[in-house]
Design a protein around this motif. Structure first.
Motif, PDB file in Angstrom:
ATOM      1  N   LEU A 174      34.246  23.628 103.173  1.00 29.89           N
ATOM      2  CA  LEU A 174      33.050  22.836 102.891  1.00 29.89           C
ATOM      3  C   LEU A 174      33.320  21.337 102.982  1.00 29.89           C
ATOM      4  O   LEU A 174      32.377  20.540 102.997  1.00 29.89           O
ATOM      5  CB  LEU A 174      32.493  23.169 101.505  1.00 29.89           C
ATOM      6  N   ASP A 209      28.739  32.039 108.489  1.00 28.28           N
ATOM      7  CA  ASP A 209      27.889  30.864 108.648  1.00 28.28           C
ATOM      8  C   ASP A 209      26.995  30.666 107.429  1.00 28.28           C
ATOM      9  O   ASP A 209      26.779  29.529 106.971  1.00 28.28           O
ATOM     10  CB  ASP A 209      27.045  31.019 109.912  1.00 28.28           C
ATOM     11  N   ARG A 210      26.485  31.763 106.880  1.00 29.36           N
ATOM     12  CA  ARG A 210      25.667  31.670 105.663  1.00 29.36           C
ATOM     13  C   ARG A 210      26.478  31.128 104.496  1.00 29.36           C
ATOM     14  O   ARG A 210      25.992  30.307 103.709  1.00 29.36           O
ATOM     15  CB  ARG A 210      25.090  33.039 105.303  1.00 29.36           C
ATOM     16  N   ASP A 233      31.726  25.646  94.370  1.00 26.38           N
ATOM     17  CA  ASP A 233      31.388  26.184  95.688  1.00 26.38           C
ATOM     18  C   ASP A 233      32.564  26.137  96.646  1.00 26.38           C
ATOM     19  O   ASP A 233      32.794  27.081  97.411  1.00 26.38           O
ATOM     20  CB  ASP A 233      30.202  25.407  96.288  1.00 26.38           C
ATOM     21  N   TRP A 262      23.383  36.259  96.178  1.00 21.35           N
ATOM     22  CA  TRP A 262      23.181  37.507  96.941  1.00 21.35           C
ATOM     23  C   TRP A 262      24.305  38.496  96.645  1.00 21.35           C
ATOM     24  O   TRP A 262      24.060  39.690  96.435  1.00 21.35           O
ATOM     25  CB  TRP A 262      23.122  37.165  98.425  1.00 21.35           C
ATOM     26  N   THR A 290      26.846  27.332 105.040  1.00 16.61           N
ATOM     27  CA  THR A 290      25.629  26.515 104.996  1.00 16.61           C
ATOM     28  C   THR A 290      24.825  26.688 103.706  1.00 16.61           C
ATOM     29  O   THR A 290      24.100  25.790 103.301  1.00 16.61           O
ATOM     30  CB  THR A 290      24.732  26.842 106.202  1.00 16.61           C
ATOM     31  N   ASP A 291      24.966  27.852 103.068  1.00 18.23           N
ATOM     32  CA  ASP A 291      24.196  28.112 101.845  1.00 18.23           C
ATOM     33  C   ASP A 291      25.055  28.863 100.836  1.00 18.23           C
ATOM     34  O   ASP A 291      24.782  30.016 100.492  1.00 18.23           O
ATOM     35  CB  ASP A 291      22.940  28.925 102.190  1.00 18.23           C
ATOM     36  N   PRO A 292      26.137  28.230 100.365  1.00 17.61           N
ATOM     37  CA  PRO A 292      27.050  28.945  99.460  1.00 17.61           C
ATOM     38  C   PRO A 292      26.383  29.425  98.182  1.00 17.61           C
ATOM     39  O   PRO A 292      26.670  30.519  97.697  1.00 17.61           O
ATOM     40  CB  PRO A 292      28.153  27.918  99.178  1.00 17.61           C
ATOM     41  N   ARG A 293      25.481  28.639  97.621  1.00 11.35           N
ATOM     42  CA  ARG A 293      24.815  29.054  96.384  1.00 11.35           C
ATOM     43  C   ARG A 293      23.974  30.306  96.611  1.00 11.35           C
ATOM     44  O   ARG A 293      23.964  31.235  95.795  1.00 11.35           O
ATOM     45  CB  ARG A 293      23.929  27.916  95.869  1.00 11.35           C
ATOM     46  N   GLY A 294      23.250  30.325  97.722  1.00 14.23           N
ATOM     47  CA  GLY A 294      22.418  31.486  98.023  1.00 14.23           C
ATOM     48  C   GLY A 294      23.239  32.743  98.240  1.00 14.23           C
ATOM     49  O   GLY A 294      22.875  33.833  97.768  1.00 14.23           O
ATOM     50  N   VAL A 295      24.369  32.619  98.952  1.00 17.24           N
ATOM     51  CA  VAL A 295      25.220  33.780  99.221  1.00 17.24           C
ATOM     52  C   VAL A 295      25.874  34.268  97.928  1.00 17.24           C
ATOM     53  O   VAL A 295      26.016  35.478  97.706  1.00 17.24           O
ATOM     54  CB  VAL A 295      26.280  33.447 100.279  1.00 17.24           C
ATOM     55  N   ARG A 296      26.250  33.350  97.062  1.00 19.26           N
ATOM     56  CA  ARG A 296      26.860  33.751  95.794  1.00 19.26           C
ATOM     57  C   ARG A 296      25.877  34.572  94.970  1.00 19.26           C
ATOM     58  O   ARG A 296      26.243  35.601  94.383  1.00 19.26           O
ATOM     59  CB  ARG A 296      27.299  32.520  95.020  1.00 19.26           C
TER      60      ARG A 296
END
Length: 360
Positions: free
Chosen positions: A120, A145-146, A96, A157, A149-155
């Motif tokens: 991070l 910001d995403r 991440d 996406w 705060t939420d690297p796994r979710g953005v990856r």
């Protein structure tokens, strides 16, 4: 101004020429985001943008900063694969911290005066990323910001975004382009094998030159930068959609990447930054501007120009010499007289508005 890459320890076996589906997708996304950069692809950009589903178009706008002005490091694979899926798999294998830093590096981070950013881990780096993103607008600020705060979710996406691009337009465009890209990579690889490092690297683009000791690769760009291949090697990625951009990735500790546009015989050679500067400076003088107006309409001698512009013959000669040194005029001998005329093709490359104003 230039980007200088230290290649003193680079060996031919460490150089890789290979197309990258992910890199080419990034160039296509850039064309869709900035079609004015690519007038030759305007028809493709218009047709593709018109055919995008509304949901995909909105999602591309969210992540636009990754490819609009420059290319984020995550879009330039150091080890290209044959398919987009394989390159996305390799991207998923990055931790991440590396992923977020390389995604935010170009648009949201400062230069490497403090080392590679760690957004991070370092609160200071994270704050700087947020501030730089906010300068570029609320959408980029929200995306940065995403990521933080939420690297796994953005990856996840981003992977779905690229897969949807492949389904809607990339697969067809890649099928049309890849034959030319692989042919160019094979040609450069064979050149590297037969003639060595210097001919292969300088064949990438006229904007690349080696210094006298062949220890440094100098990339002619309107930006200053420096990097080294050290023991990492070098990856060179051809692109069909990237012209006129010559993209370099010289992140410390990473294998350097050069993404270069493939050429065709009908395209003019790119102009060096020094020559561009010389031509603009030559045209900046008001007397030479007025001379160019006359020279655009026909051939004139030094004496004719001196008389028309209220100059002495030596003054006119000095102005002519400056224009000639910049490669803006041609000469024609008429008996014992020498006539000078503006090279309209050369001037047109500097700007159609300027040429139009001369011919009005």
């Amino acid at each position: 101004m230039s980007v200088v890459l230290d290649i003193s320890r680079l060996e031919p076996r460490q150089v890789l020429f290979a197309p990258s589906p992910l890199s080419e997708l990034a160039e296509m996304l850039h064309v869709l985001s900035a079609p004015d950069h690519h007038p030759g692809l305007r028809a493709w950009a218009t047709a593709t943008a018109t055919g995008l589903s509304s949901g995909l178009a909105d999602r591309l706008a969210e992540a636009d900063f990754l490819w609009h002005a420059t290319r984020a490091d995550i879009l330039l694979p150091a080890r290209p694969a044959a398919t987009l899926a394989e390159e996305l798999d390799a991207l998923d294998e990055r931790d991440d911290e590396t992923f977020v830093a390389s995604a935010l590096e170009i648009s949201c981070m400062a230069q490497y005066h403090r080392g590679v950013p760690q957004p991070l881990i370092s609160a200071k780096d994270a704050q700087e990323a947020r501030e730089r993103a906010a300068i570029r607008g609320p959408r980029q600020a929200a995306f940065a910001d995403r990521l933080l705060t939420d690297p796994r979710g953005v990856r996840a996406w981003l992977r779905r975004l690229f897969q949807d691009c492949e389904r809607e337009f990339f697969a067809d465009a890649w099928h049309d382009a890849r034959t030319r890209l692989y042919a160019d990579a094979r040609h450069k690889t064979e050149l590297l094998r037969r003639k060595g490092l210097a001919p292969a690297l300088t064949a990438i683009s006229p904007a690349l030159q080696l210094d006298d000791q062949q220890q440094r690769l100098v990339i002619d760009k309107l930006v200053d930068g420096a990097g080294t291949t050290s023991d990492l090697g070098l990856t060179c990625i051809p692109t069909a959609f990237g012209r006129p951009h010559l993209v370099t990735m010289i992140t410390p500790g990473w294998r350097p990447v050069i993404q270069y546009p493939i050429t065709t015989p009908d395209l003019p050679r790119p102009m060096t930054v020094n020559l561009l500067q010389a031509r603009l400076e030559a045209l900046a003088h008001p007397v030479r501007m007025r001379m160019c107006r006359a020279l655009a309409r026909g051939s004139h001698t030094t004496g004719e120009l001196a008389a028309a512009h209220g100059l002495t013959a030596p003054e006119a000669s000095r102005h002519i010499a400056r224009l000639k040194k910049a490669g803006l005029i041609t000469t024609q001998r008429r008996g014992r007289y020498v006539g000078y005329q503006l090279d309209l093709n050369t001037v047109a490359r500097l700007g159609s508005d300027f040429l139009d104003s001369l011919l009005r």
